[in-house]
Scaffold this motif. Structure first.
Motif, mmCIF file in Angstrom:
data_model
loop_
_atom_site.group_PDB
_atom_site.id
_atom_site.type_symbol
_atom_site.label_atom_id
_atom_site.label_comp_id
_atom_site.label_asym_id
_atom_site.label_seq_id
_atom_site.Cartn_x
_atom_site.Cartn_y
_atom_site.Cartn_z
ATOM 1 N N THR A 163 0.847 -1.187 0.000
ATOM 2 C CA THR A 163 0.000 0.000 0.000
ATOM 3 C C THR A 163 0.880 1.233 0.000
ATOM 4 O O THR A 163 2.113 1.141 0.096
ATOM 5 C CB THR A 163 -0.934 0.011 1.215
ATOM 6 N N GLN A 165 0.647 5.662 1.227
ATOM 7 C CA GLN A 165 -0.187 6.697 1.837
ATOM 8 C C GLN A 165 -0.782 7.580 0.757
ATOM 9 O O GLN A 165 -0.271 7.632 -0.368
ATOM 10 C CB GLN A 165 0.649 7.533 2.798
ATOM 11 N N PRO A 166 -1.878 8.255 1.052
ATOM 12 C CA PRO A 166 -2.474 9.155 0.057
ATOM 13 C C PRO A 166 -1.458 10.169 -0.433
ATOM 14 O O PRO A 166 -0.563 10.579 0.313
ATOM 15 C CB PRO A 166 -3.612 9.824 0.833
ATOM 16 N N ALA A 179 -7.152 5.365 4.676
ATOM 17 C CA ALA A 179 -5.875 4.667 4.622
ATOM 18 C C ALA A 179 -5.577 3.989 5.960
ATOM 19 O O ALA A 179 -5.133 2.832 5.999
ATOM 20 C CB ALA A 179 -4.760 5.643 4.263
ATOM 21 N N GLN A 216 -4.760 1.602 -2.361
ATOM 22 C CA GLN A 216 -4.448 2.963 -1.931
ATOM 23 C C GLN A 216 -5.702 3.811 -2.003
ATOM 24 O O GLN A 216 -6.561 3.594 -2.865
ATOM 25 C CB GLN A 216 -3.362 3.570 -2.821
ATOM 26 N N TYR A 217 -5.794 4.790 -1.115
ATOM 27 C CA TYR A 217 -6.892 5.759 -1.146
ATOM 28 C C TYR A 217 -6.351 7.124 -1.562
ATOM 29 O O TYR A 217 -5.200 7.473 -1.293
ATOM 30 C CB TYR A 217 -7.572 5.845 0.221
ATOM 31 N N SER A 252 -9.813 5.798 -5.174
ATOM 32 C CA SER A 252 -9.127 4.672 -4.539
ATOM 33 C C SER A 252 -8.755 3.684 -5.624
ATOM 34 O O SER A 252 -9.248 3.775 -6.758
ATOM 35 C CB SER A 252 -10.021 3.993 -3.488
#
Length: 272
Positions: A163, A165-166, A179, A216-217, A252
Protein backbone atom coordinates in the motif's frame (compact mmCIF):
# COMPACT_ATOMS: atom_id res chain seq x y z
CA UNK A 1 -0.82 -8.78 -33.27
CA UNK A 2 -3.11 -5.93 -34.27
CA UNK A 3 -1.69 -3.08 -36.28
CA UNK A 4 -2.01 -0.53 -33.50
CA UNK A 5 -0.29 -2.95 -31.11
CA UNK A 6 2.70 -3.21 -33.45
CA UNK A 7 2.92 0.57 -33.62
CA UNK A 8 2.69 0.97 -29.86
CA UNK A 9 5.21 -1.79 -29.15
CA UNK A 10 7.65 -0.11 -31.53
CA UNK A 11 7.09 3.16 -29.69
CA UNK A 12 7.47 1.36 -26.34
CA UNK A 13 10.96 0.22 -27.34
CA UNK A 14 11.96 3.82 -27.97
CA UNK A 15 10.35 4.95 -24.71
CA UNK A 16 12.20 2.26 -22.79
CA UNK A 17 15.50 3.35 -24.32
CA UNK A 18 14.81 6.96 -23.30
CA UNK A 19 13.80 5.99 -19.78
CA UNK A 20 16.91 3.85 -19.38
CA UNK A 21 19.21 6.70 -20.36
CA UNK A 22 17.55 9.06 -17.88
CA UNK A 23 17.61 6.39 -15.17
CA UNK A 24 21.29 5.70 -15.70
CA UNK A 25 22.09 9.37 -15.30
CA UNK A 26 20.12 9.63 -12.09
CA UNK A 27 21.70 6.47 -10.68
CA UNK A 28 25.18 7.75 -11.47
CA UNK A 29 24.45 11.05 -9.72
CA UNK A 30 22.91 9.61 -6.57
CA UNK A 31 25.16 9.47 -3.49
CA UNK A 32 25.25 6.11 -1.73
CA UNK A 33 24.81 7.80 1.65
CA UNK A 34 21.49 9.32 2.75
CA UNK A 35 21.02 12.99 1.94
CA UNK A 36 22.04 15.06 5.01
CA UNK A 37 19.31 17.68 4.72
CA UNK A 38 17.32 18.11 7.95
CA UNK A 39 14.10 19.76 6.75
CA UNK A 40 11.57 18.92 4.08
CA UNK A 41 12.36 22.19 2.29
CA UNK A 42 16.08 21.43 2.19
CA UNK A 43 15.47 17.88 0.97
CA UNK A 44 13.12 19.03 -1.78
CA UNK A 45 15.62 21.66 -2.94
CA UNK A 46 18.32 19.01 -3.21
CA UNK A 47 15.95 16.69 -5.04
CA UNK A 48 14.84 19.39 -7.48
CA UNK A 49 18.45 20.05 -8.42
CA UNK A 50 18.76 16.40 -9.52
CA UNK A 51 15.24 15.71 -10.77
CA UNK A 52 14.78 18.91 -12.76
CA UNK A 53 17.45 18.22 -15.39
CA UNK A 54 16.38 14.55 -15.59
CA UNK A 55 12.76 15.51 -16.20
CA UNK A 56 13.83 17.99 -18.88
CA UNK A 57 15.89 15.31 -20.64
CA UNK A 58 13.02 12.83 -20.46
CA UNK A 59 10.63 15.38 -21.94
CA UNK A 60 13.05 16.14 -24.78
CA UNK A 61 13.58 12.46 -25.64
CA UNK A 62 9.89 11.55 -25.50
CA UNK A 63 8.92 14.65 -27.43
CA UNK A 64 11.20 13.52 -30.22
CA UNK A 65 9.49 10.13 -30.28
CA UNK A 66 5.92 11.46 -30.21
CA UNK A 67 5.92 15.18 -30.99
CA UNK A 68 2.13 15.34 -31.31
CA UNK A 69 1.64 14.35 -27.65
CA UNK A 70 1.39 17.03 -24.97
CA UNK A 71 3.18 17.02 -21.63
CA UNK A 72 1.46 16.90 -18.25
CA UNK A 73 3.51 18.29 -15.34
CA UNK A 74 4.64 15.71 -12.78
CA UNK A 75 2.88 17.37 -9.85
CA UNK A 76 -0.72 16.60 -10.83
CA UNK A 77 -3.89 17.69 -9.09
CA UNK A 78 -5.12 14.11 -9.35
CA UNK A 79 -6.45 14.38 -12.91
CA UNK A 80 -5.30 14.01 -16.51
CA UNK A 81 -6.68 15.63 -19.65
CA UNK A 82 -9.77 13.84 -20.96
CA UNK A 83 -8.96 14.42 -24.63
CA UNK A 84 -5.90 14.10 -26.82
CA UNK A 85 -2.54 12.40 -26.34
CA UNK A 86 -0.37 13.30 -23.37
CA UNK A 87 2.83 12.13 -21.74
CA UNK A 88 2.44 11.54 -18.00
CA UNK A 89 5.91 10.93 -16.61
CA UNK A 90 7.98 10.94 -13.44
CA UNK A 91 11.75 11.12 -13.77
CA UNK A 92 12.21 10.01 -10.16
CA UNK A 93 9.20 8.15 -8.79
CA UNK A 94 10.21 7.35 -5.23
CA UNK A 95 12.01 10.56 -4.35
CA UNK A 96 12.18 9.66 -0.65
CA UNK A 97 13.98 6.39 -1.33
CA UNK A 98 16.26 8.04 -3.86
CA UNK A 99 17.41 10.64 -1.33
CA UNK A 100 17.93 7.97 1.33
CA UNK A 101 20.25 5.97 -0.89
CA UNK A 102 17.82 3.09 -1.35
CA UNK A 103 17.22 1.22 -4.64
CA UNK A 104 13.41 1.44 -4.59
CA UNK A 105 12.86 4.26 -7.08
CA UNK A 106 11.90 4.31 -10.74
CA UNK A 107 11.57 6.34 -13.92
CA UNK A 108 8.09 6.15 -15.41
CA UNK A 109 6.65 7.18 -18.76
CA UNK A 110 3.02 6.76 -19.77
CA UNK A 111 1.28 7.76 -22.98
CA UNK A 112 -2.31 8.70 -22.20
CA UNK A 113 -4.93 8.90 -24.96
CA UNK A 114 -8.32 10.46 -24.19
CA UNK A 115 -7.80 9.99 -20.45
CA UNK A 116 -6.63 6.36 -20.51
CA UNK A 117 -3.13 4.89 -20.59
CA UNK A 118 -2.20 3.15 -23.85
CA UNK A 119 1.54 2.64 -23.23
CA UNK A 120 3.58 2.50 -20.06
CA UNK A 121 7.19 1.88 -19.07
CA UNK A 122 8.37 1.61 -15.46
CA UNK A 123 12.15 1.28 -15.09
CA UNK A 124 13.84 0.72 -11.71
CA UNK A 125 17.55 1.26 -12.49
CA UNK A 126 18.94 -0.11 -9.21
CA UNK A 127 16.46 -2.83 -8.29
CA UNK A 128 18.10 -6.26 -7.91
CA UNK A 129 21.43 -4.78 -8.96
CA UNK A 130 21.01 -4.72 -12.73
CA UNK A 131 17.61 -3.00 -12.67
CA UNK A 132 14.16 -4.16 -13.79
CA UNK A 133 11.96 -2.79 -16.56
CA UNK A 134 8.21 -3.24 -16.98
CA UNK A 135 6.39 -2.20 -20.13
CA UNK A 136 2.90 -2.66 -21.54
CA UNK A 137 0.67 -1.46 -24.35
CA UNK A 138 -3.11 -1.44 -24.32
CA UNK A 139 -4.38 -4.70 -25.78
CA UNK A 140 -0.87 -6.05 -26.29
CA UNK A 141 0.08 -7.57 -22.94
CA UNK A 142 2.78 -6.72 -20.42
CA UNK A 143 6.44 -7.65 -20.02
CA UNK A 144 9.18 -7.60 -17.41
CA UNK A 145 12.66 -7.38 -18.92
CA UNK A 146 11.23 -8.54 -22.23
CA UNK A 147 9.34 -11.56 -20.91
CA UNK A 148 5.53 -11.85 -20.61
CA UNK A 149 4.23 -11.65 -17.05
CA UNK A 150 1.14 -12.75 -15.14
CA UNK A 151 0.00 -12.40 -11.51
CA UNK A 152 0.29 -15.33 -9.10
CA UNK A 153 -2.66 -16.76 -7.22
CA UNK A 154 -2.35 -17.38 -3.49
CA UNK A 155 -4.71 -17.60 -0.56
CA UNK A 156 -5.27 -14.17 0.98
CA UNK A 157 -3.77 -15.27 4.30
CA UNK A 158 -0.53 -16.24 2.50
CA UNK A 159 -0.10 -13.03 0.53
CA UNK A 160 2.17 -10.03 0.87
CA UNK A 161 0.09 -6.92 0.21
CA UNK A 162 1.42 -3.45 -0.51
CA UNK A 163 0.00 0.00 0.00
CA UNK A 164 0.99 3.65 -0.04
CA UNK A 165 -0.19 6.70 1.84
CA UNK A 166 -2.47 9.15 0.06
CA UNK A 167 -0.57 11.52 -2.26
CA UNK A 168 0.82 14.67 -0.69
CA UNK A 169 -0.02 16.97 -3.60
CA UNK A 170 -3.52 17.58 -2.24
CA UNK A 171 -3.95 15.76 1.06
CA UNK A 172 -7.54 14.57 1.44
CA UNK A 173 -8.53 14.01 5.10
CA UNK A 174 -11.09 11.38 4.06
CA UNK A 175 -8.42 9.48 2.14
CA UNK A 176 -6.06 9.70 5.13
CA UNK A 177 -8.72 8.26 7.44
CA UNK A 178 -9.56 5.49 5.00
CA UNK A 179 -5.88 4.67 4.62
CA UNK A 180 -5.60 4.10 8.37
CA UNK A 181 -8.80 2.07 8.60
CA UNK A 182 -7.87 -0.09 5.62
CA UNK A 183 -4.41 -0.80 7.02
CA UNK A 184 -5.94 -2.07 10.25
CA UNK A 185 -8.34 -4.25 8.30
CA UNK A 186 -5.77 -5.65 5.88
CA UNK A 187 -3.12 -6.40 8.52
CA UNK A 188 -5.43 -8.99 10.05
CA UNK A 189 -6.21 -10.63 6.71
CA UNK A 190 -2.85 -11.11 4.96
CA UNK A 191 0.59 -12.48 5.79
CA UNK A 192 2.25 -9.06 5.67
CA UNK A 193 1.69 -5.49 4.51
CA UNK A 194 4.54 -3.45 3.05
CA UNK A 195 5.13 -0.05 1.46
CA UNK A 196 8.00 -0.63 -0.95
CA UNK A 197 8.29 2.87 -2.32
CA UNK A 198 7.19 3.98 -5.79
CA UNK A 199 3.46 3.48 -6.36
CA UNK A 200 3.84 2.69 -10.06
CA UNK A 201 6.47 0.04 -9.38
CA UNK A 202 4.45 -1.65 -6.63
CA UNK A 203 1.35 -1.83 -8.82
CA UNK A 204 3.40 -3.27 -11.69
CA UNK A 205 4.82 -5.88 -9.31
CA UNK A 206 1.31 -7.23 -8.74
CA UNK A 207 1.24 -7.94 -12.46
CA UNK A 208 4.41 -10.03 -12.23
CA UNK A 209 3.50 -11.81 -9.00
CA UNK A 210 6.19 -10.15 -6.90
CA UNK A 211 3.31 -8.75 -4.83
CA UNK A 212 -0.16 -10.23 -4.44
CA UNK A 213 -2.19 -7.04 -4.16
CA UNK A 214 -1.91 -3.28 -3.83
CA UNK A 215 -4.44 -0.75 -2.56
CA UNK A 216 -4.45 2.96 -1.93
CA UNK A 217 -6.89 5.76 -1.15
CA UNK A 218 -6.82 9.20 -2.74
CA UNK A 219 -6.70 10.44 -6.33
CA UNK A 220 -3.24 9.72 -7.72
CA UNK A 221 -3.54 9.40 -11.49
CA UNK A 222 0.05 10.25 -12.36
CA UNK A 223 1.49 7.54 -10.14
CA UNK A 224 -1.20 4.92 -10.78
CA UNK A 225 -1.66 5.08 -14.55
CA UNK A 226 1.57 3.31 -15.58
CA UNK A 227 1.36 0.49 -13.06
CA UNK A 228 -2.38 0.03 -13.59
CA UNK A 229 -1.90 -0.52 -17.33
CA UNK A 230 0.96 -2.97 -16.75
CA UNK A 231 -0.96 -4.93 -14.10
CA UNK A 232 -4.16 -5.00 -16.15
CA UNK A 233 -2.39 -6.16 -19.31
CA UNK A 234 -0.66 -8.86 -17.25
CA UNK A 235 -4.06 -10.18 -16.15
CA UNK A 236 -4.57 -8.61 -12.74
CA UNK A 237 -7.88 -7.10 -11.66
CA UNK A 238 -7.69 -3.29 -11.45
CA UNK A 239 -10.63 -1.59 -9.73
CA UNK A 240 -11.36 0.94 -7.03
CA UNK A 241 -11.61 -0.24 -3.43
CA UNK A 242 -15.29 -1.14 -3.84
CA UNK A 243 -14.67 -3.32 -6.90
CA UNK A 244 -15.92 -0.80 -9.48
CA UNK A 245 -13.91 -0.07 -12.61
CA UNK A 246 -10.86 2.10 -11.94
CA UNK A 247 -10.27 5.29 -13.92
CA UNK A 248 -7.87 8.17 -13.57
CA UNK A 249 -10.59 10.01 -11.61
CA UNK A 250 -11.18 7.24 -9.04
CA UNK A 251 -10.56 8.12 -5.38
CA UNK A 252 -9.13 4.67 -4.54
CA UNK A 253 -7.49 1.72 -6.25
CA UNK A 254 -7.25 -2.02 -5.66
CA UNK A 255 -5.01 -4.20 -7.84
CA UNK A 256 -4.92 -7.95 -7.22
CA UNK A 257 -4.58 -11.35 -8.81
CA UNK A 258 -8.07 -12.30 -10.08
CA UNK A 259 -8.60 -15.04 -7.50
CA UNK A 260 -7.69 -12.69 -4.64
CA UNK A 261 -9.62 -9.67 -5.76
CA UNK A 262 -13.04 -10.53 -4.32
CA UNK A 263 -11.52 -11.41 -0.94
CA UNK A 264 -9.59 -8.13 -0.89
CA UNK A 265 -12.74 -6.17 -1.71
CA UNK A 266 -14.41 -7.95 1.20
CA UNK A 267 -11.66 -6.81 3.56
CA UNK A 268 -11.90 -3.21 2.40
CA UNK A 269 -15.69 -3.15 2.91
CA UNK A 270 -14.90 -2.43 6.56
CA UNK A 271 -13.63 1.01 5.48
CA UNK A 272 -16.31 3.70 5.58
Amino acid sequence: MAGHDVELWALAEGVEAAVRVVGAGLAAGRPTDPAPERTAEEAMARFAALDGPAAAELRERLGALRPQAGWVPEELDGSVPAEGEWWVCDATDGAVQYLLGQPHWAVTATLVRDGAAVLAVVHAPELFGAGRTYRAVLGGGAQLDGRPIAPLERELAATVAATSQPPLVAVDPVAVRRAGESLSAMVGAVLAVRNLGPTALQVAQVGSGHLALFWQYGRDAGNLLPGALIASEAGAAVTDATGAAWTADSDSVLVAAPGLHADAVGVLRAVS
